[in-house]
Design a protein around this motif. Structure first.
Motif, PDB file in Angstrom:
ATOM      1  N   ARG A  52       0.803  -1.224   0.000  1.00 20.50           N
ATOM      2  CA  ARG A  52       0.000   0.000   0.000  1.00 20.50           C
ATOM      3  C   ARG A  52       0.836   1.274   0.000  1.00 20.50           C
ATOM      4  O   ARG A  52       0.426   2.290  -0.575  1.00 20.50           O
ATOM      5  CB  ARG A  52      -0.956   0.001   1.196  1.00 20.50           C
ATOM      6  CG  ARG A  52      -0.297  -0.192   2.555  1.00 20.50           C
ATOM      7  CD  ARG A  52      -1.361  -0.409   3.630  1.00 20.50           C
ATOM      8  NE  ARG A  52      -0.822  -0.668   4.969  1.00 20.50           N
ATOM      9  CZ  ARG A  52      -0.437  -1.859   5.385  1.00 20.50           C
ATOM     10  NH1 ARG A  52      -0.515  -2.901   4.564  1.00 20.50           N
ATOM     11  NH2 ARG A  52       0.008  -2.027   6.624  1.00 20.50           N
ATOM     12  N   ARG A  53       2.005   1.247   0.617  1.00 20.95           N
ATOM     13  CA  ARG A  53       2.831   2.452   0.663  1.00 20.95           C
ATOM     14  C   ARG A  53       3.557   2.701  -0.663  1.00 20.95           C
ATOM     15  O   ARG A  53       4.104   3.787  -0.881  1.00 20.95           O
ATOM     16  CB  ARG A  53       3.850   2.357   1.800  1.00 20.95           C
ATOM     17  CG  ARG A  53       3.190   2.377   3.188  1.00 20.95           C
ATOM     18  CD  ARG A  53       4.206   2.422   4.307  1.00 20.95           C
ATOM     19  NE  ARG A  53       3.578   2.486   5.613  1.00 20.95           N
ATOM     20  CZ  ARG A  53       3.133   3.584   6.184  1.00 20.95           C
ATOM     21  NH1 ARG A  53       3.283   4.751   5.555  1.00 20.95           N
ATOM     22  NH2 ARG A  53       2.557   3.563   7.376  1.00 20.95           N
ATOM     23  N   ASP A  55       1.995   2.249  -3.633  1.00 14.94           N
ATOM     24  CA  ASP A  55       0.978   2.475  -4.661  1.00 14.94           C
ATOM     25  C   ASP A  55       1.177   3.855  -5.290  1.00 14.94           C
ATOM     26  O   ASP A  55       1.161   4.873  -4.601  1.00 14.94           O
ATOM     27  CB  ASP A  55      -0.414   2.377  -4.038  1.00 14.94           C
ATOM     28  CG  ASP A  55      -1.513   2.306  -5.084  1.00 14.94           C
ATOM     29  OD1 ASP A  55      -1.631   3.265  -5.881  1.00 14.94           O
ATOM     30  OD2 ASP A  55      -2.248   1.305  -5.109  1.00 14.94           O
ATOM     31  N   ALA A  58      -2.904   5.693  -6.244  1.00 10.85           N
ATOM     32  CA  ALA A  58      -3.719   6.339  -5.216  1.00 10.85           C
ATOM     33  C   ALA A  58      -3.094   7.668  -4.798  1.00 10.85           C
ATOM     34  O   ALA A  58      -1.884   7.810  -4.722  1.00 10.85           O
ATOM     35  CB  ALA A  58      -3.856   5.420  -4.005  1.00 10.85           C
ATOM     36  N   SER A  59      -3.947   8.636  -4.527  1.00 13.49           N
ATOM     37  CA  SER A  59      -3.467   9.946  -4.084  1.00 13.49           C
ATOM     38  C   SER A  59      -4.507  10.562  -3.162  1.00 13.49           C
ATOM     39  O   SER A  59      -5.654  10.118  -3.098  1.00 13.49           O
ATOM     40  CB  SER A  59      -3.217  10.869  -5.285  1.00 13.49           C
ATOM     41  OG  SER A  59      -4.417  11.058  -6.018  1.00 13.49           O
ATOM     42  N   LYS A  63      -5.023   7.554  -0.720  1.00 14.12           N
ATOM     43  CA  LYS A  63      -3.737   7.094  -0.197  1.00 14.12           C
ATOM     44  C   LYS A  63      -3.849   6.875   1.302  1.00 14.12           C
ATOM     45  O   LYS A  63      -3.337   5.885   1.849  1.00 14.12           O
ATOM     46  CB  LYS A  63      -2.661   8.152  -0.485  1.00 14.12           C
ATOM     47  CG  LYS A  63      -1.241   7.682  -0.190  1.00 14.12           C
ATOM     48  CD  LYS A  63      -0.765   6.669  -1.211  1.00 14.12           C
ATOM     49  CE  LYS A  63       0.706   6.346  -1.019  1.00 14.12           C
ATOM     50  NZ  LYS A  63       1.189   5.354  -2.010  1.00 14.12           N
TER      51      LYS A  63
END
Length: 225
Positions: A52-53, A55, A58-59, A63
């Motif tokens: 996930r960190r 990715d 995503a923003s 995020k």
């Protein structure tokens, strides 16, 4: 709850919480994420994506949501709806704590200091699988804000950018949403199982007052072919 005492955050890694003949429950006592190992199928399921960190798609709020086990919508005194997530608005603000239960479960408490809200989440396993629930009896609203909705584990079992496959949705006779299909601007797929209640006018739940009532839409029946 076994007591009123909650522990401060621990190390940022997974630790074994409980085990039975079919599953092992691990939890991260730093942020409340968890994983479940399925012995029979030799597979591990995670509450949040492992990468996930890293990715890059995503923003903004998304995020933050990837790092969180719950997202929450609340309404202010001025009747404005706001959305927050447990990592940035609780863990990062030192509002996270935990309590191990005598029955082998674990309770993670998310306090949102700026919003005056507190939500406890419980994880446990039995012979059938993994369970997660919000302890609604202990949810607190200490300020002027009121909770509208809570989304628990929105990314449970989510695939990474390297995975191939699809998500099955019970739309009519069934439909597929393929992973990593580059549709970054697509809206969230959200439908009410078994159709809406025609006796209510709640727009949020798809009642008669909703514009969706007049649109062509299939009901979400279970099971499907």
């Amino acid at each position: 709850l076994d007591s009123d005492v909650f522990e401060k955050p621990g190390k940022n890694d997974f630790q074994k919480v409980s085990e039975n003949k079919n599953f092992i429950l691990y939890a991260n006592f730093y942020d409340g994420t968890a994983s479940v190992y399925d012995k029979k199928n030799d597979r591990t399921w995670y509450t949040n994506p492992e990468d996930r960190r890293d990715d890059t798609f995503a923003s903004g709020f998304n995020k933050n949501a990837l790092l969180s086990v719950l997202t929450l919508v609340y309404k202010t005194k001025q009747n404005v709806s706001m959305t927050i997530a447990s990592y940035m608005n609780s863990v990062a603000k030192k509002g996270f704590s935990y309590q191990k239960q005598k029955d082998g479960s674990v309770v993670f408490k998310y306090e949102f200091p700026n919003e005056g809200l507190s939500v406890p989440v419980r994880y446990w396993i039995d012979d059938d699988g993994f369970h997660a629930s919000i302890l609604t009896k202990y949810v607190e609203e200490t300020g002027d804000n009121t909770i509208e909705s809570i989304d628990l584990l929105p990314f449970f079992g989510a695939a990474s950018k390297a995975h191939e496959g699809y998500l099955f949705v019970p739309d009519g006779s069934g439909a597929l949403i393929y992973y990593n299909n580059s549709r970054l601007t697509a809206k969230t797929y959200e439908k009410t199982l078994y159709g809406f209640d025609a006796g209510t006018s709640d727009k949020a739940s798809g009642g008669k007052a909703s514009s969706a009532y007049f649109a062509l839409s299939e009901n979400q029946y279970m099971p499907v072919f």
